[in-house]
Scaffold this motif. Structure first.
Motif: not given
Length: 316
Positions: A58-60, A66-67, A196-210
């Motif tokens: 999400a911080l990205f 634009a990550p 943990a490394l796998h979850n970073i893009p998942e955080g982007v996938a949630v935060a970007l549309p929100v």
């Protein structure tokens, strides 16, 4: 008189022995409980690291808007390499060696089927398309604010659905970290690092549309973080489901199942995302780099006792 004295002494000895046995049993139970609590705390800490990695994703989004998708793809590829090494060279390998080829494979593919069923009902996380400034102006010019609001609502809904899906994905990942921690800190730590490394893009996938839909950095960060907390929740629930002392054969079988879950997760979700974001050639390089890194860690684990023995012999 003598009989009465002997009887009294016998009763006292039996009573004392029973008290001693009771104290020992209570002590064993207490030590087992304390050991279980410490294992749960370790697993909980490791799962928090993995879960909070969605916050890093999400911080990205918040910082860059634009990550860098190529970087995310390389991270996914590296994490996929870690996962594959853990699954095949560690968890599945140990299960087959400990409980036999047939049982080890049954447990492994049982984990594959279990996670395949979950993945069938949960949408895969993906980065929702954002709109650049030119397209945004075009939307406003053509249809006005109503079209823009409708589009924002659709994007927000996709973000919420993605958050729910990722939460459901993270729950079995928390279970995997807990079972790995029962085997040992090294196994739990390796799993937590890969997840943990796998979850970073998942955080982007949630935060970007929100973030696009609400224009709120806090809302994007909050939803991504909450979706990651399903992982420690999985640890807490599974800790209460399993007994304090698992049969070694069942534990090895469950860890074999964890290997199946991790293998399916890697091949079904992580590799396709890595190929999409970083390109096939770069992603494959990242995968093998991740495998080499984890293999080096496993080799270090195997060689460390030998090095310590050699050191002690040389000192003598």
């Amino acid at each position: 008189m003598t009989f009465a004295l002997v009887y009294k002494i016998g009763i006292e000895l039996v009573h004392g022995t029973l008290e001693q046995i009771g104290a020992e049993a209570t002590g064993d139970l207490l030590s087992a409980k304390l050991k279980m609590n410490s294992e749960v705390l370790v697993a909980l800490s490791l799962s928090l690291v993995g879960g909070l990695s969605t916050s890093l994703g999400a911080l990205f989004v918040i910082v860059t808007k634009a990550p860098n998708l190529k970087m995310l793809g390389l991270l996914q590829g590296f994490a996929a390499g870690l996962m594959l090494s853990i699954s095949f060279f560690d968890l599945a390998h140990n299960a087959i060696n400990s409980i036999g080829f047939l049982k080890g494979n049954i447990w492994f593919f049982g984990g594959v089927i279990f996670f395949a069923i979950i993945a069938n009902f949960i949408p895969e996380p993906s980065l929702a398309p954002t709109i650049d400034t030119k397209n945004k102006k075009k939307l406003v010019d053509e249809g006005g604010k109503d079209i823009m609001k409708k589009h924002r609502r659709q994007v927000l809904f996709s973000g919420i659905i993605t958050a729910v899906g990722i939460s459901l994905h993270n729950f079995p990942e928390g279970m995997a970290v807990f079972l790995g921690s029962l085997k040992g800190l090294r196994v739990g730590l390796n799993l937590a690092l890969a997840i943990a490394l796998h979850n970073i893009p998942e955080g982007v996938a949630v935060a970007l549309p929100v973030y696009f839909a609400t224009q709120s950095k806090w809302q994007a960060f909050k939803l991504a973080t909450v979706s990651g907390f399903a992982e420690p929740l999985g640890v807490i629930i599974v800790a209460y489901l399993f007994p304090s002392s698992l049969d070694p054969e069942i534990l090895e079988g469950l860890l074999g199942s964890v290997g199946g879950v991790m293998a399916f997760l890697t091949l079904h979700e992580m590799l396709p995302l890595a190929f999409d974001y970083a390109g096939q050639k770069q992603a494959v390089k990242a995968v093998f780099f991740g495998m080499a890194f984890m293999s080096a860690r496993l080799a270090y684990k195997c060689c460390w006792p030998l090095c310590m023995w050699y050191k002690s012999v040389m000192h003598e």
